[in-house]
Structure formats: C-alpha cells, structure tokens
Design a protein around this motif. Sequence first.
Motif, PDB file in Angstrom:
ATOM      1  N   PRO A  92       0.784  -1.239   0.000  1.00 19.89           N
ATOM      2  CA  PRO A  92       0.000   0.000   0.000  1.00 19.89           C
ATOM      3  C   PRO A  92       0.814   1.287   0.000  1.00 19.89           C
ATOM      4  CG  PRO A  92      -0.093  -1.058   2.150  1.00 19.89           C
ATOM      5  CD  PRO A  92       0.764  -1.918   1.278  1.00 19.89           C
ATOM      6  N   ASN A  93       2.152   1.177  -0.072  1.00 16.89           N
ATOM      7  CA  ASN A  93       3.015   2.365  -0.163  1.00 16.89           C
ATOM      8  C   ASN A  93       2.772   3.382   0.939  1.00 16.89           C
ATOM      9  OD1 ASN A  93       4.371   1.489  -2.509  1.00 16.89           O
ATOM     10  ND2 ASN A  93       2.623   2.141  -3.755  1.00 16.89           N
ATOM     11  N   GLY A  94       2.664   2.915   2.183  1.00 15.75           N
ATOM     12  CA  GLY A  94       2.542   3.821   3.315  1.00 15.75           C
ATOM     13  C   GLY A  94       1.153   4.368   3.542  1.00 15.75           C
ATOM     14  N   LYS A  95       0.202   3.975   2.724  1.00 16.93           N
ATOM     15  CA  LYS A  95      -1.175   4.463   2.874  1.00 16.93           C
ATOM     16  C   LYS A  95      -1.928   3.613   3.895  1.00 16.93           C
ATOM     17  CE  LYS A  95      -1.447   7.315  -0.859  1.00 16.93           C
ATOM     18  NZ  LYS A  95      -1.176   8.683  -0.571  1.00 16.93           N
ATOM     19  N   VAL A  96      -2.911   4.213   4.529  1.00 16.44           N
ATOM     20  CA  VAL A  96      -3.794   3.485   5.431  1.00 16.44           C
ATOM     21  C   VAL A  96      -4.777   2.698   4.571  1.00 16.44           C
ATOM     22  CG1 VAL A  96      -5.529   3.678   7.247  1.00 16.44           C
ATOM     23  CG2 VAL A  96      -3.583   5.255   7.219  1.00 16.44           C
ATOM     24  N   VAL A  97      -4.797   1.372   4.785  1.00 14.43           N
ATOM     25  CA  VAL A  97      -5.692   0.479   4.060  1.00 14.43           C
ATOM     26  C   VAL A  97      -6.346  -0.479   5.050  1.00 14.43           C
ATOM     27  CG1 VAL A  97      -4.401   0.569   1.877  1.00 14.43           C
ATOM     28  CG2 VAL A  97      -3.837  -1.177   3.594  1.00 14.43           C
ATOM     29  N   TYR A 112      -5.029   1.850  16.451  1.00 18.48           N
ATOM     30  CA  TYR A 112      -6.162   1.041  16.018  1.00 18.48           C
ATOM     31  C   TYR A 112      -5.762   0.143  14.856  1.00 18.48           C
ATOM     32  CZ  TYR A 112      -9.057   4.537  18.437  1.00 18.48           C
ATOM     33  OH  TYR A 112      -9.619   5.374  19.367  1.00 18.48           O
ATOM     34  N   LYS A 113      -6.381  -1.020  14.807  1.00 14.96           N
ATOM     35  CA  LYS A 113      -6.258  -1.890  13.633  1.00 14.96           C
ATOM     36  C   LYS A 113      -7.596  -1.810  12.911  1.00 14.96           C
ATOM     37  CE  LYS A 113      -5.036  -6.399  11.933  1.00 14.96           C
ATOM     38  NZ  LYS A 113      -3.836  -7.163  11.958  1.00 14.96           N
ATOM     39  N   ILE A 114      -7.567  -1.581  11.618  1.00 17.85           N
ATOM     40  CA  ILE A 114      -8.790  -1.458  10.825  1.00 17.85           C
ATOM     41  C   ILE A 114      -9.190  -2.845  10.333  1.00 17.85           C
ATOM     42  CG2 ILE A 114      -9.853  -0.401   8.804  1.00 17.85           C
ATOM     43  CD1 ILE A 114      -7.820   1.905   9.138  1.00 17.85           C
ATOM     44  N   VAL A 115     -10.376  -3.285  10.759  1.00 16.89           N
ATOM     45  CA  VAL A 115     -10.839  -4.651  10.488  1.00 16.89           C
ATOM     46  C   VAL A 115     -12.267  -4.617   9.937  1.00 16.89           C
ATOM     47  CG1 VAL A 115      -9.348  -5.633  12.287  1.00 16.89           C
ATOM     48  CG2 VAL A 115     -11.687  -4.955  12.856  1.00 16.89           C
ATOM     49  N   ALA A 168     -12.118   8.096   7.827  1.00 11.42           N
ATOM     50  CA  ALA A 168     -11.299   9.303   7.692  1.00 11.42           C
ATOM     51  C   ALA A 168      -9.836   8.957   7.413  1.00 11.42           C
ATOM     52  CB  ALA A 168     -11.406  10.157   8.959  1.00 11.42           C
ATOM     53  N   MET A 169      -9.373   7.798   7.933  1.00  8.03           N
ATOM     54  CA  MET A 169      -7.956   7.421   7.781  1.00  8.03           C
ATOM     55  C   MET A 169      -7.641   6.762   6.437  1.00  8.03           C
ATOM     56  SD  MET A 169      -6.630   5.999  11.455  1.00  8.03           S
ATOM     57  CE  MET A 169      -7.987   4.993  11.992  1.00  8.03           C
ATOM     58  N   ILE A 170      -8.587   6.014   5.877  1.00  6.90           N
ATOM     59  CA  ILE A 170      -8.321   5.241   4.660  1.00  6.90           C
ATOM     60  C   ILE A 170      -7.763   6.149   3.560  1.00  6.90           C
ATOM     61  CG2 ILE A 170      -9.415   3.914   2.782  1.00  6.90           C
ATOM     62  CD1 ILE A 170      -9.224   2.246   5.291  1.00  6.90           C
ATOM     63  N   GLY A 171      -6.655   5.705   2.984  1.00  7.59           N
ATOM     64  CA  GLY A 171      -6.033   6.443   1.889  1.00  7.59           C
ATOM     65  C   GLY A 171      -5.035   7.506   2.326  1.00  7.59           C
ATOM     66  N   LYS A 172      -4.975   7.779   3.619  1.00  9.14           N
ATOM     67  CA  LYS A 172      -4.041   8.788   4.127  1.00  9.14           C
ATOM     68  C   LYS A 172      -2.703   8.135   4.467  1.00  9.14           C
ATOM     69  CE  LYS A 172      -7.108  12.206   4.391  1.00  9.14           C
ATOM     70  NZ  LYS A 172      -8.161  11.918   3.457  1.00  9.14           N
ATOM     71  N   SER A 173      -1.690   8.969   4.768  1.00 10.03           N
ATOM     72  CA  SER A 173      -0.344   8.489   5.067  1.00 10.03           C
ATOM     73  C   SER A 173       0.155   9.109   6.367  1.00 10.03           C
ATOM     74  CB  SER A 173       0.626   8.890   3.948  1.00 10.03           C
ATOM     75  OG  SER A 173       0.196   8.399   2.714  1.00 10.03           O
ATOM     76  N   ILE A 204       0.417   9.229  12.988  1.00 12.03           N
ATOM     77  CA  ILE A 204       1.803   9.149  13.440  1.00 12.03           C
ATOM     78  C   ILE A 204       2.528   7.974  12.781  1.00 12.03           C
ATOM     79  CG2 ILE A 204       3.306   8.855  15.462  1.00 12.03           C
ATOM     80  CD1 ILE A 204       1.752  11.472  15.461  1.00 12.03           C
ATOM     81  N   GLN A 205       1.848   6.828  12.696  1.00 16.01           N
ATOM     82  CA  GLN A 205       2.489   5.627  12.175  1.00 16.01           C
ATOM     83  C   GLN A 205       1.474   4.730  11.507  1.00 16.01           C
ATOM     84  OE1 GLN A 205       4.146   2.966  15.170  1.00 16.01           O
ATOM     85  NE2 GLN A 205       5.800   2.391  13.814  1.00 16.01           N
ATOM     86  N   VAL A 206       1.881   4.100  10.407  1.00 16.15           N
ATOM     87  CA  VAL A 206       1.047   3.122   9.694  1.00 16.15           C
ATOM     88  C   VAL A 206       1.876   1.853   9.595  1.00 16.15           C
ATOM     89  CG1 VAL A 206      -0.195   2.565   7.574  1.00 16.15           C
ATOM     90  CG2 VAL A 206      -0.055   4.946   8.345  1.00 16.15           C
ATOM     91  N   GLN A 207       1.318   0.747  10.133  1.00 15.20           N
ATOM     92  CA  GLN A 207       2.022  -0.541  10.113  1.00 15.20           C
ATOM     93  C   GLN A 207       1.163  -1.581   9.401  1.00 15.20           C
ATOM     94  OE1 GLN A 207       2.369  -0.472  14.522  1.00 15.20           O
ATOM     95  NE2 GLN A 207       4.441  -1.218  14.093  1.00 15.20           N
ATOM     96  N   TYR A 208       1.817  -2.533   8.774  1.00 17.24           N
ATOM     97  CA  TYR A 208       1.120  -3.640   8.090  1.00 17.24           C
ATOM     98  C   TYR A 208       1.559  -4.926   8.771  1.00 17.24           C
ATOM     99  CZ  TYR A 208       0.929   0.290   4.917  1.00 17.24           C
ATOM    100  OH  TYR A 208       0.762   1.544   4.382  1.00 17.24           O
ATOM    101  N   ILE A 209       0.963  -5.213   9.920  1.00 11.22           N
ATOM    102  CA  ILE A 209       1.369  -6.378  10.723  1.00 11.22           C
ATOM    103  C   ILE A 209       0.209  -7.342  10.904  1.00 11.22           C
ATOM    104  CG2 ILE A 209       3.261  -5.290  11.965  1.00 11.22           C
ATOM    105  CD1 ILE A 209       1.302  -4.550  14.189  1.00 11.22           C
TER     106      ILE A 209
END
Length: 158
Positions: free
Chosen positions: A82-87, A105-108, A129-134, A153-158
Amino acid sequence: MQRHPMTKEGADALQVELNKLKKEDRPAITEAIATAREHGDLKENAEYHAAREQQGMIEARIKQIEAILSNIQIIDVTKLNPNGKVVFGATVTVLNIDTDEELTYKIVGNEEADLKHNKISVNSPIARAMIGKSEGDEIVVEAPKGNIDYEIIQVQYI
C-alpha cells in the motif's frame, strides 16, 4: 453477492470458535439434554429447558459463523503493497491534536471489530477518515460532541 472484508486473523478466530462449538459445545449440550431427560417430567424440568435453550443458542451461533465465513474476502495486509497508505488491515497510530493522546487502532471488518482490543470497523467514522491517508497527514473525524482532529503518526502492516 457482496463479499465482506476480513483479516486472516479474524477469519482464523471465527474458524476456531466454529470448531469448538461443533466439537465440544454441541456434544456437551446433547449430553446435558440426555441427562436432564432422565430426571423425568419434562414440563417442570428446569435443567432440560435450560439445556434446550443453550442448544438453540449454540446452533444459532454455528449458523451465523458459517454464514459469515461463506461470505468473506480475506485480506492479508502483510501481502499488500500500500506504499505507506492506510488500508484495510493496517494498524494506525494517531495523535489527538487537542489532547496529545496517542491511540493505536487496527482497521478490520465489521464482524471482528472490538474496541476493547483496539480493532475498529472499516466502516467507523475514524477508519473512513484514515483510509487512503499516510503518516503525517491530518484527519478530521466527525464525532457526536464535535469534530476531532488527529495526526497520523504511524502506519504498520502487521
């Protein structure tokens, strides 16, 4: 038919619950009903009626989980780019600009949302509001008591 997104973790948890209901809870309640039947008159047998009610709840939950699992699309965020984007599936740390409070938060999917464990539905106002932002982006979340400004502040893909 629209498929609903779910994380692999959420789908696995539902499968574990389904297996427990079918392999442990269902046989145990069947045994409890048989035992209660042996106590005689079923009209005034509270144990029998309680066991039958519990059996109904177990069967309903089994049907509900099977319906959910048959209609999901599992999204594994660790395999996306996702190149740093919120997905969907991302774990996002935000800073409340007014209070300096950090929240993660984890988006589920809807079925696995659990605020006690910081899992929010993709359909919630803050997730939308977060989806698509960095990282570094500011977002505004419409809340019942007024708008809340956050910085991602931070976007993680864990």
